[in-house]
Write a protein that holds these residues in place. Structure first.
Motif, mmCIF file in Angstrom:
data_model
loop_
_atom_site.group_PDB
_atom_site.id
_atom_site.type_symbol
_atom_site.label_atom_id
_atom_site.label_comp_id
_atom_site.label_asym_id
_atom_site.label_seq_id
_atom_site.Cartn_x
_atom_site.Cartn_y
_atom_site.Cartn_z
ATOM 1 N N ASP A 1 -7.408 0.277 -11.822
ATOM 2 C CA ASP A 1 -6.933 -0.022 -10.796
ATOM 3 C C ASP A 1 -5.989 -1.010 -10.526
ATOM 4 O O ASP A 1 -4.597 -0.328 -9.672
ATOM 5 N N SER B 1 -3.017 0.386 -7.759
ATOM 6 C CA SER B 1 -2.688 -1.122 -6.443
ATOM 7 C C SER B 1 -1.591 -1.647 -6.686
ATOM 8 O O SER B 1 -1.096 -1.895 -5.031
ATOM 9 N N ALA B 2 -0.962 -1.536 -7.761
ATOM 10 C CA ALA B 2 0.321 -2.467 -8.187
ATOM 11 C C ALA B 2 1.344 -0.866 -7.098
ATOM 12 O O ALA B 2 2.316 -0.912 -6.314
ATOM 13 N N GLY C 1 0.857 1.550 -4.846
ATOM 14 C CA GLY C 1 0.991 1.485 -3.328
ATOM 15 C C GLY C 1 1.769 -0.129 -2.546
ATOM 16 O O GLY C 1 1.911 0.282 -1.565
ATOM 17 N N GLN C 2 1.173 -1.087 -3.275
ATOM 18 C CA GLN C 2 2.443 -2.739 -2.169
ATOM 19 C C GLN C 2 3.524 -2.195 -2.693
ATOM 20 O O GLN C 2 3.852 -2.810 -1.773
ATOM 21 N N VAL C 3 3.592 -1.566 -3.588
ATOM 22 C CA VAL C 3 5.597 -1.354 -3.889
ATOM 23 C C VAL C 3 6.009 -0.580 -2.790
ATOM 24 O O VAL C 3 6.882 -0.709 -2.208
ATOM 25 N N GLY D 1 4.034 2.009 -0.833
ATOM 26 C CA GLY D 1 3.496 2.614 0.134
ATOM 27 C C GLY D 1 3.105 4.045 0.284
ATOM 28 O O GLY D 1 2.383 4.201 -0.907
ATOM 29 N N ARG D 2 3.405 4.620 1.484
ATOM 30 C CA ARG D 2 3.465 5.614 1.895
ATOM 31 C C ARG D 2 3.712 6.522 0.644
ATOM 32 O O ARG D 2 3.669 8.102 0.219
#
Length: 489
Positions: free
Chosen positions: A335, A339-340, A342-344, A346-347
């Protein structure tokens, strides 16, 4: 205990049930302070050093060696060349000690052994499992030669009904010469094989620590597929893969393989492999990808253990340089990685399951960005067949499936090539054509069947030359006798 905690944090979720008992055993056997001041880089060396304690017999040392190997796959545990060489030496010595009571020296060479075969494929999973499909292709190559009278396949676990149907369909009438047996239900299977007389044995995915491998070499010729730049731990008369001999020689010597092992390597031009069929056509839109995006795909069942900082940093910088660059990652990950990213990113980061229709998924990609890992060859082949361009470094299995000119020497060269491919559609088209041409040669089933017949003959020639041979000689624990020095090829 920090190192053990770090390993658990890096473990793939699907592997936790296998890794937790290993961690518990290491804690119980080696003590609470065994890994004080030790990080992941030093974990393998510390474990191997502790395994030399006099209280551990041969079986215990083999168990600890197996624990180290399992942790490399499940948790990305690094093993430097010196530590792998030490592991190999410890394994061969322990195998020699565990089987010291066996004094079999081999029987008189008889060419009939080339027509009777034993195949050790490990566990056979399902028709959708790439290694399982490759084993079936190997069996098809053996069974397709009418000169082969009998092929016995000793499987760990069961063969499911759907897999049995797939095997029957693939082998056709030749299936009548192939018999399947469950090792788990026949604990004395090795004694049974010895009673049946010499065979040619083929090692596919059997545990590298199984003493059976060396014991089978006492009764007949042996062949072993090798991969992932991992030197074998036991003897075979022929080791084979499609990697170049010079590369294998350099890696195996660097990682401590005995010279007799290095000398027995043979490169094949083709391999037994059949990619799964593609499902119905898919669209980029279903994954939120635009038609004009540059889509990079990375695929695997253990990506969390395979991503290193150089790959993640370099790919992140590449993606952030242009918002139209998208990264499609297929496969389970911890996970914190999801998460990392996705945060850095994005899309630009799209995570998908490692679904059955891998060809359809990879057909959506422009490039297949292979991590700096040892494996991944079957995924790269699917990507090439789907039309994506594969980028990889020179290490590992994937390099054997792309032209040498397409391989990057290091991380800097890798990301430099990636920029070039991203900027030039015609270059991507040229690379794709060259990669498809090489893949066509690699996946030529008729060519592999002919090569396999030659490999069996070579294994027999080498077996005949090494008779009589003791287990100590086979495991390179002492110099070979005079017979083993005759007729090398």
């Amino acid at each position: 205990m920090t190192a053990l905690v770090d390993l658990l944090e890096d473990c793939q979720p699907a592997d936790l049930d296998r890794v937790i008992p290993i961690v518990q055993r290491l804690h119980a056997w080696l003590g609470e302070t065994a890994y004080d001041g030790c990080d992941k880089q030093g974990f393998a060396g510390r474990t191997l050093a502790l395994a030399q304690d006099a209280r551990f017999d041969a079986d215990a040392r083999l168990t600890l060696a197996g624990d180290v190997l399992d942790l490399t796959a499940a948790c990305g545990l690094p093993i430097c060349d010196a530590d792998y060489a030490a592991l190999g030496a410890m394994v061969r010595a322990a195998l020699g000690e565990a089987a010291a009571h066996i004094r079999h020296r081999g029987e008189a060479a008889d060419g009939r052994v080339m027509r009777r075969h034993t195949v050790l494929p490990g566990a056979l999973v399902s028709p959708t499992d790439a290694p399982t499909r490759d084993v079936v292709e190997y069996l098809a190559a053996l069974a397709g030669d009418a000169a082969n009278e009998l092929i016995d396949v000793w499987v760990r676990g069961d063969v499911s009904a759907d897999l049995g149907g797939y095997i029957a369909e693939r082998l056709g009438p030749a299936l009548e010469r192939v018999r399947f047996f469950a090792i788990d239900r026949q604990p004395d299977y090795l004694a049974l094989l010895m009673q049946q007389g010499p065979r040619t044995s083929h090692v596919w995915r059997e545990s590298p620590l199984a003493a059976d491998i060396s014991l089978l070499a006492l009764i007949g010729p042996t062949l072993m597929v090798v991969g992932e730049d991992v030197p074998p731990l036991q003897h075979a008369d022929v080791y084979w893969s499609c990697r170049e001999p010079a590369h294998i020689e350099a890696v195996w010597r660097r990682r401590g393989a005995p010279e007799t092992f290095v000398a027995n390597y043979v490169q094949t031009q083709a391999i037994p492999h059949r990619s799964p069929p593609a499902g119905p056509p898919r669209s980029r839109e279903e994954l939120g990808l635009a038609p004009d995006d540059l889509v990079l795909a990375t695929v695997g069942p253990r990506l969390g253990a395979e991503f290193d900082q150089a790959f993640v940093d370099g790919l992140g910088a590449f993606l952030l340089a242009d918002p139209r660059r998208r990264w499609l990652v297929a496969g389970p990950m911890p996970d914190f990685w999801i998460s990392a990213f996705g945060q850095v990113l994005g899309r630009q980061f799209v995570h998908a399951p490692l679904d059955v229709d891998l060809p359809g998924l990879l057909a959506l990609a422009d490039l297949f960005a292979n991590p700096f890992r040892a494996g991944g060859g079957s995924f790269a082949l699917v990507a090439i067949e789907a039309g994506a361009v594969v980028l990889t470094c020179d290490e590992g299995d994937v390099a054997g499936f792309v032209p040498e000119a397409h391989r990057a020497g290091d991380a800097d060269a890798y990301f430099g090539r990636l920029e070039e491919l991203a900027a030039d559609a015609s270059l991507r088209q040229a690379w794709a054509a060259e990669q498809r041409a090489l893949a066509g040669r690699r996946l030529d089933a008729s060519r592999f069947a002919a090569e396999l017949k030659d490999l069996v003959a070579l294994a027999y020639k080498r077996y005949r030359a090494r008779l009589p041979a003791t287990l100590e000689e086979i495991l390179a624990l002492r110099p070979p006798g005079v017979g083993s020095l005759r007729g090398r090829a």
